[in-house]
Every structure is written in C-alpha cells, then in structure tokens.
Design a protein around this motif. Sequence first.
Motif, mmCIF file in Angstrom:
data_model
loop_
_atom_site.group_PDB
_atom_site.id
_atom_site.type_symbol
_atom_site.label_atom_id
_atom_site.label_comp_id
_atom_site.label_asym_id
_atom_site.label_seq_id
_atom_site.Cartn_x
_atom_site.Cartn_y
_atom_site.Cartn_z
ATOM 1 N N ILE A 90 1.033 -1.287 -0.088
ATOM 2 C CA ILE A 90 -0.159 -0.012 0.003
ATOM 3 C C ILE A 90 0.809 1.427 0.018
ATOM 4 N N THR A 91 0.291 2.229 -0.500
ATOM 5 C CA THR A 91 1.076 3.700 -0.244
ATOM 6 C C THR A 91 0.134 4.531 0.643
ATOM 7 N N LEU A 92 0.754 4.929 1.611
ATOM 8 C CA LEU A 92 0.002 6.060 2.584
ATOM 9 C C LEU A 92 0.157 7.286 2.104
ATOM 10 N N SER A 93 -1.225 8.279 1.903
ATOM 11 C CA SER A 93 -0.871 9.428 1.694
ATOM 12 C C SER A 93 -0.368 10.188 2.801
ATOM 13 N N ALA A 94 0.437 11.393 2.584
ATOM 14 C CA ALA A 94 1.138 12.022 3.655
ATOM 15 C C ALA A 94 0.089 13.090 4.323
ATOM 16 N N PRO A 95 0.245 13.044 5.715
ATOM 17 C CA PRO A 95 -0.719 14.020 6.277
ATOM 18 C C PRO A 95 -0.178 15.554 6.130
ATOM 19 N N GLN A 96 -0.876 16.369 6.432
ATOM 20 C CA GLN A 96 -0.553 17.779 6.504
ATOM 21 C C GLN A 96 0.002 18.343 7.778
ATOM 22 N N ARG A 97 1.039 18.630 8.094
ATOM 23 C CA ARG A 97 1.590 19.003 9.412
ATOM 24 C C ARG A 97 1.755 20.660 9.525
ATOM 25 N N MET A 98 1.543 21.204 10.663
ATOM 26 C CA MET A 98 1.609 22.605 10.738
ATOM 27 C C MET A 98 2.893 23.077 10.966
ATOM 28 N N THR A 99 3.825 22.229 11.108
ATOM 29 C CA THR A 99 5.228 22.750 11.273
ATOM 30 C C THR A 99 5.935 21.470 10.695
ATOM 31 N N GLY A 100 7.286 21.769 10.271
ATOM 32 C CA GLY A 100 8.309 21.096 10.150
ATOM 33 C C GLY A 100 8.191 20.615 8.332
ATOM 34 N N PRO A 101 9.039 19.986 7.834
ATOM 35 C CA PRO A 101 9.264 19.926 6.416
ATOM 36 C C PRO A 101 8.069 19.040 5.781
ATOM 37 N N LYS A 102 7.922 19.380 4.320
ATOM 38 C CA LYS A 102 6.538 18.559 3.668
ATOM 39 C C LYS A 102 6.812 17.180 3.853
ATOM 40 N N LEU A 103 5.827 16.420 4.125
ATOM 41 C CA LEU A 103 5.954 14.901 4.153
ATOM 42 C C LEU A 103 5.519 14.151 2.819
ATOM 43 N N GLU A 104 6.101 13.336 2.453
ATOM 44 C CA GLU A 104 5.932 12.537 1.204
ATOM 45 C C GLU A 104 5.043 11.156 1.324
ATOM 46 N N PRO A 105 4.221 10.804 0.322
ATOM 47 C CA PRO A 105 3.921 9.404 0.447
ATOM 48 C C PRO A 105 4.741 8.202 0.876
ATOM 49 N N VAL A 106 4.524 7.170 1.693
ATOM 50 C CA VAL A 106 5.444 6.094 1.888
ATOM 51 C C VAL A 106 4.588 4.871 1.476
ATOM 52 N N ARG A 107 5.639 4.020 0.852
ATOM 53 C CA ARG A 107 4.985 2.736 0.408
ATOM 54 C C ARG A 107 5.544 1.486 1.538
ATOM 55 N N LEU A 108 4.549 0.950 1.874
ATOM 56 C CA LEU A 108 4.682 -0.182 2.853
ATOM 57 C C LEU A 108 3.895 -1.369 2.509
ATOM 58 N N TRP A 109 4.198 -2.406 3.286
ATOM 59 C CA TRP A 109 3.370 -3.675 3.184
ATOM 60 C C TRP A 109 2.354 -3.631 4.370
ATOM 61 N N ALA A 110 1.114 -3.948 4.133
ATOM 62 C CA ALA A 110 0.035 -4.214 5.361
ATOM 63 C C ALA A 110 -0.283 -5.494 5.460
ATOM 64 N N VAL A 111 -0.101 -5.968 6.633
ATOM 65 C CA VAL A 111 -0.858 -7.221 7.069
ATOM 66 C C VAL A 111 -1.888 -7.508 7.846
#
Length: 321
Positions: free
Chosen positions: A275-296
């Motif tokens: 699966i690929t997780l959509s990146a959440p929006q943070r109020m501070t810090g660098p922009k987050l990118e989508p991450v690809r993981l395995w889900a069980v």
Amino acid sequence: MNKNNFINFKEFNLTWAEQEFMNIDLGDKRLKERLIMISQAFLEHPEAAIPQAMGDWAASKAAYRFFDNSKVSFEKIIAAHKESTRERIKGSTVILAVQDTSFIDYTSHPSTKDLGFLNDENHQGLIIHPTLILSAQGAALGVIDLQILSRDCIGVKEQRRLKSIENKESRKWLESYRKTAAFAIDHPDHQIINIADREGDIYEFFQEALKHKVLFSHAPDILIRAAWNRKLQQQDHMWPHMESKNIAGTFDLEVPRTKEHSSRKTTLDVRYDEITLSAPQRMTGPKLEPVRLWAVYVHEQKTPDGEKPISWMLLTTVKVT
C-alpha cells in the motif's frame, strides 16, 4: 538459537555479571567489583528494593555510594553491556529490536528531584523507553538503547500539533530507530527489525525508516501495529481496503484465559497487500511525502458473544509474499 553460541559461565567460574562487565573501565577496580556485585544481586532478586537485594546494611551502603560516585555513569555501563550484546547476537540471523515505554512512578517520593509528570499532574516519576534486542525465537540478548525522559508539563493536544516531531516526546520512537540503524551498520549480516506497538504508529517514523533504507541496503526494517485508519493513495482508507482483499491464508491460535474470559481456540484470517500511505499535512516541519509499505491484516473468523474480535493491522517495510 544454537545453544553452542552461549558461553558456559560455570566452566570459567564466572557469574553472569562478571562476564557482562568484564571489560568495563570505571577508573577504579573497586568500582568494577561493586558494579558486578550489585548487578548480580539484582539479577537474583529483580523485584527487590536495594536493601532487600543487597542482603545487609553494609552492602546496601556500598550500593548507594556506588550510585553517587562521579566516576560511575549510565553511559559507561550501557556501553559495556552493548559490547556483550554484540557477542550474543552472533548466532542469530534475524534480530528483533523491540521498543516500548514504561512509567516509573515515584509519586510516593515527593522530595526527589528532577522528576516529571506521568499521565497527570498528580503522579510524578520518569519515563523509560528501552529498545530490547531479541532473537527470532524470543531470547533476550540485550538493550541497545535506553531513553530516560522527564515531562515538565502535561501538554495540550492543540499545542502539541504546533510542534515538529523533533520537539515532541514522540521523537523517542525515531531515536530508537536511529540507534538501531547505528547498531545495524556494524552488523550487515543480520536482518534487524525495529518493532513498536500502536503508540509508534507515527508517519515520521515510517519516513525515517524508508530514508535510511535508501541510504544503505541493510538498514533496519520496521514492524508497527497500526492505530490509525490512514488514507491511501489507492483512493481508500486502510481498513476497508484491506478488508476487501482476498484471504491469503488462515492460522489457529490458542487464546489464554484472563480474569474476564475463559481460554479458547480460534482461527484467524490473513490478508496482505502493498500500500501507499497519503502524507498527512503538518502545521510545522518539512513537507511529508507518501510512503510505500506492506500491510498485513489479521482478523478473527468467529468471536464468542460479548467479546471483541482479535484483530491486528501490521505495517512493515519487510516484503510480504
């Protein structure tokens, strides 16, 4: 684990503590001997307070003097322990680095300095966050990280959202992974998996692991029990997406008895997907990118009336086939 990988302490007339701290340098032979004595006493009586573990008042006073000695430091003791841990992992191909949090409650010691709040302002103590190394068979091999934290306040949720992960208590999960990654650099022949329960379901934790895996091929993997029904780039959320997958297999589980429920046997269905997780929006810090993981996704087929189904959603960087 192969029993031949363990040193026979009795053959050399060594106690566990003598073997563990054989090479420690505290600048004084007597301090080393006292460390060994104290460690062996607590190994034999782990539930006891200092006077009970040490056996008599003279030995207890010696222990208190040891803890108050400026030559003694946590860093020196844990460094010696890590060296022994490196020897113990040689017989294991897969290493589990399990991190979790414990509260040490010192509310009954109101005059003790440098304590912080626990779950509320009526309880004080310390937060301990160790990373315990286990073999794949569950044998404890050592501790490679131990964070000791003290809260100066009980944060408000809205205030915490304004802080970056590096300025929050939840940074402890990333720190554990970083220490595990540093450990992995010296052990490229081992597969090391950093494991956390639902409190470790933090997006920056996933990104930290994937960043390391880009930098070097034998960076530790992660295995996290999911807490949040995150949005996927597959235009769905994690739980409904995984529930829609075909069952890949089943396994039986013996559920132990508790105070509320009898023991029982049950069967669980297993589903998995990349699966690929959509990146959440943070109020501070660098922009987050989508991450690809395995889900069980593991879920109980039939649950007795009045009980919650056994259900685990696991996220991992380990390829699942």
